[in-house]
Design a protein around this motif. Structure first.
Motif, PDB file in Angstrom:
ATOM      1  N   ARG A   9       0.854  -1.185   0.000  1.00 52.88           N
ATOM      2  CA  ARG A   9       0.000   0.000   0.000  1.00 52.88           C
ATOM      3  C   ARG A   9       0.889   1.234   0.000  1.00 52.88           C
ATOM      4  NH1 ARG A   9      -2.126   2.945   4.080  1.00 52.88           N
ATOM      5  NH2 ARG A   9      -1.421   1.453   5.643  1.00 52.88           N
ATOM      6  N   SER A  10       0.467   2.272  -0.689  1.00 56.19           N
ATOM      7  CA  SER A  10       1.288   3.474  -0.801  1.00 56.19           C
ATOM      8  C   SER A  10       0.744   4.604   0.060  1.00 56.19           C
ATOM      9  CB  SER A  10       1.366   3.939  -2.261  1.00 56.19           C
ATOM     10  OG  SER A  10       0.087   4.339  -2.719  1.00 56.19           O
ATOM     11  N   VAL A  11       1.660   5.415   0.558  1.00 55.10           N
ATOM     12  CA  VAL A  11       1.338   6.687   1.204  1.00 55.10           C
ATOM     13  C   VAL A  11       2.136   7.739   0.445  1.00 55.10           C
ATOM     14  CG1 VAL A  11       1.518   8.079   3.289  1.00 55.10           C
ATOM     15  CG2 VAL A  11       0.921   5.653   3.464  1.00 55.10           C
ATOM     16  N   THR A  12       1.443   8.615  -0.274  1.00 52.35           N
ATOM     17  CA  THR A  12       2.100   9.590  -1.136  1.00 52.35           C
ATOM     18  C   THR A  12       2.121  10.958  -0.470  1.00 52.35           C
ATOM     19  OG1 THR A  12       1.405   8.402  -3.126  1.00 52.35           O
ATOM     20  CG2 THR A  12       2.072  10.699  -3.400  1.00 52.35           C
TER      21      THR A  12
ATOM     22  N   ALA B 223      11.265  19.008  11.700  1.00 54.58           N
ATOM     23  CA  ALA B 223      11.317  17.763  12.470  1.00 54.58           C
ATOM     24  C   ALA B 223      10.049  17.563  13.294  1.00 54.58           C
ATOM     25  CB  ALA B 223      12.548  17.771  13.375  1.00 54.58           C
ATOM     26  N   ALA B 224       9.560  18.632  13.920  1.00 53.32           N
ATOM     27  CA  ALA B 224       8.362  18.516  14.754  1.00 53.32           C
ATOM     28  C   ALA B 224       7.140  18.156  13.918  1.00 53.32           C
ATOM     29  CB  ALA B 224       8.127  19.824  15.512  1.00 53.32           C
ATOM     30  N   ALA B 225       7.010  18.791  12.755  1.00 46.57           N
ATOM     31  CA  ALA B 225       5.857  18.520  11.895  1.00 46.57           C
ATOM     32  C   ALA B 225       5.906  17.104  11.335  1.00 46.57           C
ATOM     33  CB  ALA B 225       5.805  19.538  10.760  1.00 46.57           C
ATOM     34  N   ILE B 226       7.093  16.644  10.954  1.00 45.86           N
ATOM     35  CA  ILE B 226       7.219  15.291  10.413  1.00 45.86           C
ATOM     36  C   ILE B 226       6.952  14.254  11.505  1.00 45.86           C
ATOM     37  CG2 ILE B 226       8.833  13.628   9.431  1.00 45.86           C
ATOM     38  CD1 ILE B 226       7.818  15.605   7.397  1.00 45.86           C
ATOM     39  N   ALA B 227       7.339  14.543  12.749  1.00 43.93           N
ATOM     40  CA  ALA B 227       7.034  13.631  13.853  1.00 43.93           C
ATOM     41  C   ALA B 227       5.523  13.506  14.045  1.00 43.93           C
ATOM     42  CB  ALA B 227       7.693  14.124  15.139  1.00 43.93           C
ATOM     43  N   MET B 228       4.805  14.614  13.936  1.00 43.74           N
ATOM     44  CA  MET B 228       3.344  14.571  14.034  1.00 43.74           C
ATOM     45  C   MET B 228       2.755  13.804  12.858  1.00 43.74           C
ATOM     46  SD  MET B 228       2.520  18.465  15.339  1.00 43.74           S
ATOM     47  CE  MET B 228       0.754  18.177  15.255  1.00 43.74           C
ATOM     48  N   LEU B 229       3.329  13.995  11.673  1.00 44.02           N
ATOM     49  CA  LEU B 229       2.862  13.268  10.497  1.00 44.02           C
ATOM     50  C   LEU B 229       3.075  11.769  10.672  1.00 44.02           C
ATOM     51  CD1 LEU B 229       1.788  13.201   7.602  1.00 44.02           C
ATOM     52  CD2 LEU B 229       4.126  13.627   6.805  1.00 44.02           C
ATOM     53  N   ALA B 230       4.211  11.385  11.249  1.00 46.33           N
ATOM     54  CA  ALA B 230       4.485   9.966  11.485  1.00 46.33           C
ATOM     55  C   ALA B 230       3.423   9.354  12.387  1.00 46.33           C
ATOM     56  CB  ALA B 230       5.875   9.793  12.094  1.00 46.33           C
TER      57      ALA B 230
ATOM     58  N   ASP C 269       0.343  10.344  12.673  1.00 47.87           N
ATOM     59  CA  ASP C 269      -0.881  10.235  11.874  1.00 47.87           C
ATOM     60  C   ASP C 269      -0.816   9.033  10.930  1.00 47.87           C
ATOM     61  OD1 ASP C 269      -1.865  12.497  13.092  1.00 47.87           O
ATOM     62  OD2 ASP C 269      -1.304  13.852  11.451  1.00 47.87           O
ATOM     63  N   VAL C 270       0.339   8.836  10.300  1.00 47.98           N
ATOM     64  CA  VAL C 270       0.490   7.716   9.367  1.00 47.98           C
ATOM     65  C   VAL C 270       0.368   6.387  10.107  1.00 47.98           C
ATOM     66  CG1 VAL C 270       2.129   6.530   7.845  1.00 47.98           C
ATOM     67  CG2 VAL C 270       1.831   9.007   7.679  1.00 47.98           C
ATOM     68  N   LEU C 271       0.957   6.305  11.295  1.00 48.00           N
ATOM     69  CA  LEU C 271       0.851   5.076  12.083  1.00 48.00           C
ATOM     70  C   LEU C 271      -0.594   4.802  12.486  1.00 48.00           C
ATOM     71  CD1 LEU C 271       4.006   5.242  14.383  1.00 48.00           C
ATOM     72  CD2 LEU C 271       3.516   3.572  12.589  1.00 48.00           C
ATOM     73  N   ALA C 272      -1.305   5.841  12.897  1.00 43.01           N
ATOM     74  CA  ALA C 272      -2.709   5.665  13.273  1.00 43.01           C
ATOM     75  C   ALA C 272      -3.536   5.218  12.074  1.00 43.01           C
ATOM     76  CB  ALA C 272      -3.258   6.968  13.853  1.00 43.01           C
ATOM     77  N   MET C 273      -3.266   5.813  10.926  1.00 40.83           N
ATOM     78  CA  MET C 273      -3.969   5.440   9.705  1.00 40.83           C
ATOM     79  C   MET C 273      -3.666   3.997   9.328  1.00 40.83           C
ATOM     80  SD  MET C 273      -3.735   7.428   6.049  1.00 40.83           S
ATOM     81  CE  MET C 273      -1.942   7.247   6.025  1.00 40.83           C
ATOM     82  N   ASN C 274      -2.407   3.600   9.476  1.00 46.37           N
ATOM     83  CA  ASN C 274      -2.036   2.231   9.144  1.00 46.37           C
ATOM     84  C   ASN C 274      -2.673   1.237  10.101  1.00 46.37           C
ATOM     85  OD1 ASN C 274      -0.131   0.273   7.675  1.00 46.37           O
ATOM     86  ND2 ASN C 274       0.391  -0.074   9.812  1.00 46.37           N
ATOM     87  N   ASP C 275      -2.711   1.576  11.402  1.00 42.72           N
ATOM     88  CA  ASP C 275      -3.332   0.685  12.382  1.00 42.72           C
ATOM     89  C   ASP C 275      -4.812   0.488  12.077  1.00 42.72           C
ATOM     90  OD1 ASP C 275      -0.952   0.416  13.690  1.00 42.72           O
ATOM     91  OD2 ASP C 275      -1.395   1.907  15.232  1.00 42.72           O
ATOM     92  N   ALA C 276      -5.463   1.554  11.610  1.00 37.07           N
ATOM     93  CA  ALA C 276      -6.890   1.459  11.306  1.00 37.07           C
ATOM     94  C   ALA C 276      -7.150   0.566  10.104  1.00 37.07           C
ATOM     95  CB  ALA C 276      -7.459   2.852  11.050  1.00 37.07           C
ATOM     96  N   GLN C 277      -6.161   0.464   9.210  1.00 36.39           N
ATOM     97  CA  GLN C 277      -6.343  -0.318   7.989  1.00 36.39           C
ATOM     98  C   GLN C 277      -5.651  -1.672   8.045  1.00 36.39           C
ATOM     99  OE1 GLN C 277      -5.256   1.953   4.558  1.00 36.39           O
ATOM    100  NE2 GLN C 277      -6.656   3.622   5.011  1.00 36.39           N
ATOM    101  N   ALA C 278      -4.979  -1.977   9.151  1.00 38.32           N
ATOM    102  CA  ALA C 278      -4.222  -3.225   9.238  1.00 38.32           C
ATOM    103  C   ALA C 278      -5.159  -4.422   9.212  1.00 38.32           C
ATOM    104  CB  ALA C 278      -3.400  -3.245  10.524  1.00 38.32           C
TER     105      ALA C 278
END
Length: 246
Positions: free
Chosen positions: A122-125, A221-228, A230-239
């Motif tokens: 699965r891709s995250v663009t 760095a702070a914004a990318i950490a927040m994005l990470a 979000d991406v983890l939460a999104m991935n957990d929801a779709q796992a």
């Protein structure tokens, strides 16, 4: 420890590169050059996600200017050994985040089975505006802004692709230290079309499960950490509840 010395060990590595990748569920980070994929991968690792840092193992960012300053790439066999060791350490029941790559990273070739597994992932663009990408490239890539002549020598191989007139304009930008203009055109005229073709060739046709696009307005760095997060939460929801292993 394997009996039979190096040859037996090498056969073991080659065998694992065939059998291990299909066991994993890859989440592939896509996005144009400078969109923040490497930063996001590092932030995901820091947040506890499973990651496969292919560019780190290859010691190269996968582009003409992607070499690590003062660091040579490993041999193909050493690269493959590092990949196999990394895969052995991962849990097949959890997703593995990896950057999208073409078949080669610098001089090194990705194992076909691994590339196939990534294509099925699965891709995250990441969708990042050009000014933010220019700023990130200036921060992270070795542009040799202290030595415009050396930089232009490194860009010389692009002449057949972009034309001599464009290369001459870049030479003027470099002499004037107009790095925003130079990097902006380098992205829009070369890297963006190249990456888009590579992505279509290597991933679009083979992806089983689609993906998401995320607008990135801040690559700090702070914004990318927040994005990470979000991406983890999104991935957990779709796992998936179950992960099939061959």
């Amino acid at each position: 420890q394997l009996d039979g010395g190096y040859r037996a060990y090498r056969r073991h590595v080659v065998g694992q590169l065939e059998t291990l990748p299909p066991r994993f569920r890859f989440v592939v980070l896509c996005g144009l050059t400078g969109s923040g994929k490497s930063r996001l991968l590092a932030a995901l690792a820091a947040a506890g996600a499973q990651t496969l840092d292919l560019e780190g193992m290859a010691r190269h960012r996968g582009s003409l200017l992607g070499g690590f300053p003062g660091v040579a790439q490993p041999s193909q066999k050493a690269f493959e050994t590092a990949i196999a060791a990394s895969l052995r350490a991962l849990d097949p029941a959890r997703a593995v985040f990896v950057e999208s790559e073409s078949k080669r990273i610098g001089k090194l070739q990705l194992p076909e089975t691994l590339l196939g597994g990534m294509r099925r992932g699965r891709s995250v663009t990441l969708v990042t505006a050009l000014p933010q990408r220019v700023a990130l490239i200036k921060e992270e890539y070795c542009l040799r802004t202290d030595d415009p002549a050396t930089l232009m020598q490194r860009l010389e191989p692009l002449a057949p692709l972009v034309g001599k007139a464009v290369l001459k304009r870049w030479e003027v930008f470099a002499a004037e230290k107009n790095w925003d203009a130079l990097v902006g055109e380098l992205l829009s005229l070369h890297y963006d079309p190249l990456y888009t073709r590579s992505l279509q060739r290597n991933f679009s046709a083979g992806s089983d499960s689609g993906g998401e696009a995320i607008d990135v307005t801040d690559t700090s760095a702070a914004a990318i950490a927040m994005l990470a997060a979000d991406v983890l939460a999104m991935n957990d929801a779709q796992a998936p509840l179950l992960v099939d292993s061959p």
